[in-house]
Motif scaffolding. Structure first.
Motif, PDB file in Angstrom:
ATOM      1  N   VAL A   1     -11.460  -1.433   4.254  1.00 34.91           N
ATOM      2  CA  VAL A   1     -10.376  -1.548   3.396  1.00 34.91           C
ATOM      3  C   VAL A   1      -9.349  -1.885   4.628  1.00 34.91           C
ATOM      4  CG1 VAL A   1      -8.703  -0.185   2.282  1.00 34.91           C
ATOM      5  CG2 VAL A   1     -11.237   0.218   1.824  1.00 34.91           C
ATOM      6  N   GLU A   2      -8.404  -2.755   4.228  1.00 32.12           N
ATOM      7  CA  GLU A   2      -7.069  -2.761   5.225  1.00 32.12           C
ATOM      8  C   GLU A   2      -5.832  -2.562   4.048  1.00 32.12           C
ATOM      9  OE1 GLU A   2      -6.975  -6.324   7.496  1.00 32.12           O
ATOM     10  OE2 GLU A   2      -8.993  -6.197   7.929  1.00 32.12           O
ATOM     11  N   ALA A   3      -4.753  -2.317   4.611  1.00 33.67           N
ATOM     12  CA  ALA A   3      -3.470  -2.064   3.998  1.00 33.67           C
ATOM     13  C   ALA A   3      -2.613  -2.979   4.515  1.00 33.67           C
ATOM     14  CB  ALA A   3      -3.032  -0.586   4.197  1.00 33.67           C
ATOM     15  N   VAL A   4      -1.491  -3.376   3.660  1.00 31.16           N
ATOM     16  CA  VAL A   4      -0.289  -4.135   4.146  1.00 31.16           C
ATOM     17  C   VAL A   4       0.830  -3.665   3.392  1.00 31.16           C
ATOM     18  CG1 VAL A   4       0.817  -6.517   3.804  1.00 31.16           C
ATOM     19  CG2 VAL A   4      -1.452  -6.389   4.865  1.00 31.16           C
ATOM     20  N   GLU A   5       1.853  -3.246   4.011  1.00 26.08           N
ATOM     21  CA  GLU A   5       2.967  -2.764   3.249  1.00 26.08           C
ATOM     22  C   GLU A   5       4.471  -3.108   4.314  1.00 26.08           C
ATOM     23  OE1 GLU A   5       4.221  -0.739   1.103  1.00 26.08           O
ATOM     24  OE2 GLU A   5       5.988  -0.549   2.167  1.00 26.08           O
ATOM     25  N   PRO A   6       5.406  -3.502   3.524  1.00 28.65           N
ATOM     26  CA  PRO A   6       6.659  -3.975   4.372  1.00 28.65           C
ATOM     27  C   PRO A   6       7.426  -2.742   4.892  1.00 28.65           C
ATOM     28  CG  PRO A   6       6.968  -4.302   2.044  1.00 28.65           C
ATOM     29  CD  PRO A   6       5.548  -3.660   2.242  1.00 28.65           C
ATOM     30  N   ASP A   7       7.600  -1.510   4.354  1.00 29.04           N
ATOM     31  CA  ASP A   7       8.349  -0.658   4.689  1.00 29.04           C
ATOM     32  C   ASP A   7       7.942   0.312   5.556  1.00 29.04           C
ATOM     33  OD1 ASP A   7      10.761   1.122   3.162  1.00 29.04           O
ATOM     34  OD2 ASP A   7       9.381   2.138   4.172  1.00 29.04           O
ATOM     35  N   ALA A   8       8.767   0.331   6.915  1.00 32.66           N
ATOM     36  CA  ALA A   8       8.042   1.285   7.738  1.00 32.66           C
ATOM     37  C   ALA A   8       7.938   2.355   7.597  1.00 32.66           C
ATOM     38  CB  ALA A   8       9.420   0.954   9.168  1.00 32.66           C
ATOM     39  N   GLY A   9       8.684   3.222   6.781  1.00 30.54           N
ATOM     40  CA  GLY A   9       8.577   4.429   6.613  1.00 30.54           C
ATOM     41  C   GLY A   9       7.328   5.056   5.706  1.00 30.54           C
ATOM     42  N   MET A  10       7.060   4.016   4.456  1.00 28.47           N
ATOM     43  CA  MET A  10       5.688   4.187   4.077  1.00 28.47           C
ATOM     44  C   MET A  10       4.587   3.862   4.950  1.00 28.47           C
ATOM     45  SD  MET A  10       6.802   4.923   0.796  1.00 28.47           S
ATOM     46  CE  MET A  10       6.300   4.549  -0.755  1.00 28.47           C
ATOM     47  N   LEU A  11       4.710   2.942   5.804  1.00 26.88           N
ATOM     48  CA  LEU A  11       3.608   2.525   6.548  1.00 26.88           C
ATOM     49  C   LEU A  11       3.326   3.644   7.529  1.00 26.88           C
ATOM     50  CD1 LEU A  11       1.758   0.106   6.983  1.00 26.88           C
ATOM     51  CD2 LEU A  11       3.324  -0.900   8.502  1.00 26.88           C
ATOM     52  N   ASP A  12       4.315   4.301   7.972  1.00 21.64           N
ATOM     53  CA  ASP A  12       4.236   5.463   8.855  1.00 21.64           C
ATOM     54  C   ASP A  12       3.347   6.763   8.226  1.00 21.64           C
ATOM     55  OD1 ASP A  12       5.347   4.326  11.162  1.00 21.64           O
ATOM     56  OD2 ASP A  12       7.264   5.514  10.960  1.00 21.64           O
TER      57      ASP A  12
ATOM     58  N   ARG B   1      -1.083  -3.010   8.307  1.00 23.04           N
ATOM     59  CA  ARG B   1      -0.017  -3.906   8.862  1.00 23.04           C
ATOM     60  C   ARG B   1       1.195  -4.066   8.182  1.00 23.04           C
ATOM     61  NH1 ARG B   1      -5.292  -6.211   9.211  1.00 23.04           N
ATOM     62  NH2 ARG B   1      -5.991  -6.301  11.621  1.00 23.04           N
ATOM     63  N   THR B   2       2.146  -4.631   8.898  1.00 25.24           N
ATOM     64  CA  THR B   2       3.538  -4.852   8.325  1.00 25.24           C
ATOM     65  C   THR B   2       3.481  -6.094   7.544  1.00 25.24           C
ATOM     66  OG1 THR B   2       4.784  -3.452   9.877  1.00 25.24           O
ATOM     67  CG2 THR B   2       5.948  -5.113   8.618  1.00 25.24           C
ATOM     68  N   GLY B   3       3.735  -6.165   6.441  1.00 24.87           N
ATOM     69  CA  GLY B   3       3.542  -7.684   5.587  1.00 24.87           C
ATOM     70  C   GLY B   3       4.120  -7.508   4.170  1.00 24.87           C
ATOM     71  N   THR B   4       4.397  -8.645   3.529  1.00 23.73           N
ATOM     72  CA  THR B   4       4.562  -8.711   2.227  1.00 23.73           C
ATOM     73  C   THR B   4       3.975  -9.525   1.565  1.00 23.73           C
ATOM     74  OG1 THR B   4       6.040 -10.742   2.537  1.00 23.73           O
ATOM     75  CG2 THR B   4       7.143  -8.616   2.859  1.00 23.73           C
ATOM     76  N   ALA B   5       3.958  -9.462   0.297  1.00 20.33           N
ATOM     77  CA  ALA B   5       2.918 -10.024  -0.760  1.00 20.33           C
ATOM     78  C   ALA B   5       3.274 -11.544  -0.555  1.00 20.33           C
ATOM     79  CB  ALA B   5       3.068  -9.676  -2.155  1.00 20.33           C
TER      80      ALA B   5
ATOM     81  N   ALA C   1       1.132  -1.250   0.042  1.00 20.13           N
ATOM     82  CA  ALA C   1      -0.173  -0.065   0.075  1.00 20.13           C
ATOM     83  C   ALA C   1       1.038   1.193   0.036  1.00 20.13           C
ATOM     84  CB  ALA C   1      -0.787   0.113   1.199  1.00 20.13           C
ATOM     85  N   GLY C   2       1.868   1.152   0.372  1.00 25.46           N
ATOM     86  CA  GLY C   2       2.860   2.323   0.374  1.00 25.46           C
ATOM     87  C   GLY C   2       2.543   3.484   1.399  1.00 25.46           C
ATOM     88  N   THR C   3       2.287   4.651   0.882  1.00 27.13           N
ATOM     89  CA  THR C   3       1.840   5.673   1.619  1.00 27.13           C
ATOM     90  C   THR C   3       0.273   5.830   1.602  1.00 27.13           C
ATOM     91  OG1 THR C   3       2.054   7.309  -0.241  1.00 27.13           O
ATOM     92  CG2 THR C   3       3.849   6.983   1.190  1.00 27.13           C
ATOM     93  N   GLY C   4      -0.427   4.805   0.696  1.00 24.64           N
ATOM     94  CA  GLY C   4      -1.919   4.737   0.962  1.00 24.64           C
ATOM     95  C   GLY C   4      -2.462   5.517  -0.297  1.00 24.64           C
ATOM     96  N   LYS C   5      -1.775   5.560  -1.276  1.00 27.15           N
ATOM     97  CA  LYS C   5      -2.367   6.449  -2.472  1.00 27.15           C
ATOM     98  C   LYS C   5      -3.562   5.541  -3.006  1.00 27.15           C
ATOM     99  CE  LYS C   5       0.925   9.537  -4.247  1.00 27.15           C
ATOM    100  NZ  LYS C   5       0.086  10.691  -3.949  1.00 27.15           N
ATOM    101  N   LEU C   6      -3.514   4.161  -3.097  1.00 28.14           N
ATOM    102  CA  LEU C   6      -4.864   3.497  -3.518  1.00 28.14           C
ATOM    103  C   LEU C   6      -5.903   3.239  -2.613  1.00 28.14           C
ATOM    104  CD1 LEU C   6      -5.920   2.057  -5.772  1.00 28.14           C
ATOM    105  CD2 LEU C   6      -4.304  -0.141  -5.262  1.00 28.14           C
ATOM    106  N   THR C   7      -5.364   3.108  -1.222  1.00 29.52           N
ATOM    107  CA  THR C   7      -6.299   3.258  -0.148  1.00 29.52           C
ATOM    108  C   THR C   7      -7.232   4.446  -0.354  1.00 29.52           C
ATOM    109  OG1 THR C   7      -4.808   1.835   1.286  1.00 29.52           O
ATOM    110  CG2 THR C   7      -6.668   2.921   2.427  1.00 29.52           C
TER     111      THR C   7
ATOM    112  N   ALA D   1     -11.139  -8.784  -2.581  1.00 29.36           N
ATOM    113  CA  ALA D   1     -10.407  -8.097  -3.643  1.00 29.36           C
ATOM    114  C   ALA D   1      -9.121  -7.937  -3.038  1.00 29.36           C
ATOM    115  CB  ALA D   1     -10.984  -6.898  -4.373  1.00 29.36           C
ATOM    116  N   VAL D   2      -8.155  -8.132  -3.556  1.00 28.86           N
ATOM    117  CA  VAL D   2      -6.863  -7.542  -3.377  1.00 28.86           C
ATOM    118  C   VAL D   2      -6.083  -6.794  -4.434  1.00 28.86           C
ATOM    119  CG1 VAL D   2      -4.464  -8.267  -2.970  1.00 28.86           C
ATOM    120  CG2 VAL D   2      -6.138  -9.592  -1.989  1.00 28.86           C
ATOM    121  N   LEU D   3      -5.944  -5.444  -4.235  1.00 28.55           N
ATOM    122  CA  LEU D   3      -5.527  -4.542  -5.232  1.00 28.55           C
ATOM    123  C   LEU D   3      -3.927  -4.253  -5.088  1.00 28.55           C
ATOM    124  CD1 LEU D   3      -8.566  -2.211  -5.808  1.00 28.55           C
ATOM    125  CD2 LEU D   3      -8.235  -4.328  -6.527  1.00 28.55           C
ATOM    126  N   VAL D   4      -3.436  -4.035  -5.986  1.00 26.44           N
ATOM    127  CA  VAL D   4      -2.061  -3.642  -5.786  1.00 26.44           C
ATOM    128  C   VAL D   4      -1.314  -2.564  -6.983  1.00 26.44           C
ATOM    129  CG1 VAL D   4       0.513  -4.652  -6.105  1.00 26.44           C
ATOM    130  CG2 VAL D   4      -1.600  -6.093  -5.689  1.00 26.44           C
ATOM    131  N   GLY D   5      -1.062  -1.464  -6.353  1.00 22.84           N
ATOM    132  CA  GLY D   5      -0.729  -0.120  -7.205  1.00 22.84           C
ATOM    133  C   GLY D   5       0.731  -0.059  -7.220  1.00 22.84           C
TER     134      GLY D   5
END
Ligand SMILES: C[S@@+](CC[C@H](N)C(=O)[O-])C[C@H]1O[C@@H](n2cnc3c(N)ncnc32)[C@H](O)[C@@H]1O
Length: 267
Positions: A81-92, A104-108, A62-68, A120-124
């Motif tokens: 809607v839920e978001a999953v993203e591995p990078d702490a800076g993007m998630l913050d 949440r922190t996580g990867t594909a 999800a990065g910084t949440g543009k698609l969210t 649905a799982v969307l990936v931007g």
């Protein structure tokens, strides 16, 4: 113009991994300068499940949440809607901008969610960073039968002459010279039906400075050494300052959103 969808599988695996994890260092700039996605593209991706009651959508990578943010703007509640993203800076950044959304922190390749928990799982702008052999079964696991996997990418529309010129300038830089072929959206896995693709044209307002700042958020630039990065951005600024279409004030950056969707097979 080159961007993150191009040449994602460069032969150097270390460089690829560095690019995949490069975004968080500039999360604020990413949120400010990367383009948004058109709602019609997101609607098309969700079409196979749109009629379901209590729709649940995962924004994966999800990065910084543009698609969210687009999903919320389309009327989905933060319980949908839920978001999953591995990078702490993007998630913050996402948590600051969209505090109501579970993130949440996580990867594909390892999604922190129970089996069959999303429609649905969307990936931007991120499917090309995944390891498809591990990510596709994992995405299939969290999708309900008949659920949809949708991927989308914003690409600069280089059918427009000045955009093609900018692309040519960027690929002439040493670190970018191997770029050129855009990744194909691949959903080739037995858990998904045939991949359907569609393209949506749109545009976003930019100035010389803001488009230069957008280029600076691309992973190729983020992993450059400082001298090459500064030189590249100077060339971009000079090019845009010299083109009649872009030199003065605000102009439209023409974009194509490339979308691909595949439906999770039953059973
Ligand atoms: C170009 S950004 C896109 C962010 C956001 N989806 C958007 O549309 O703006 C790519 C994102 O993919 C994430 N990413 C990279 N490898 C990943 C992986 N294996 N699983 C999940 N996310 C990943 C990065 O941390 C980064 O936030």
């Amino acid at each position: 113009m080159t961007n993150d969808t191009q040449n994602p599988s460069a032969p150097d695996a270390g460089q690829r991994a560095r690019r995949a994890s490069s975004f968080g260092a500039e999360a604020g700039a990413y949120a400010a300068h990367r383009p948004d996605y058109p709602r019609e593209a997101v609607s098309w991706l969700l079409e196979p499940v749109a009629a379901r009651p209590a729709l649940k959508v995962l924004d994966l990578a999800a990065g910084t949440g543009k698609l969210t943010a687009v999903l919320l703007g389309m009327g989905l509640g933060s319980d949908a809607v839920e978001a999953v993203e591995p990078d702490a800076g993007m998630l913050d950044q996402l948590r600051r901008d969209l505090p109501g959304v579970p993130a949440r922190t996580g990867t594909a390749e390892s999604i922190p969610a129970p089996d069959a928990s999303f429609d649905a799982v969307l990936v931007g702008q991120a499917f090309h960073w995944f390891d498809p052999e591990r990510a596709l079964p994992e995405i299939a696991r969290v999708l309900r039968p008949g659920g949809v996997l949708g991927a989308l990418w914003n690409a600069d529309d280089d059918r427009v002459e000045w955009v093609a010129g900018l692309r040519d300038l960027l690929v002439s830089m040493p670190s970018l010279s191997r770029s050129g072929d855009r990744s194909k959206p691949l959903m080739g896995h037995e858990a998904f039906g045939a991949t359907e693709e569609r393209r949506f044209t749109h545009g976003q307002p930019r100035t010389v400075e803001s488009l230069t700042a957008t280029v600076a958020t691309h992973s190729h630039l983020l992993v450059m050494d400082d001298a090459e990065r500064t030189a590249t951005l100077e060339k971009v600024r000079a090019y845009l300052g010299a083109r009649p279409e872009t030199a003065e004030g605000e102009f439209t950056l023409p974009l194509v959103t490339i979308t691909a969707r595949g439906v999770r097979t039953e059973g």
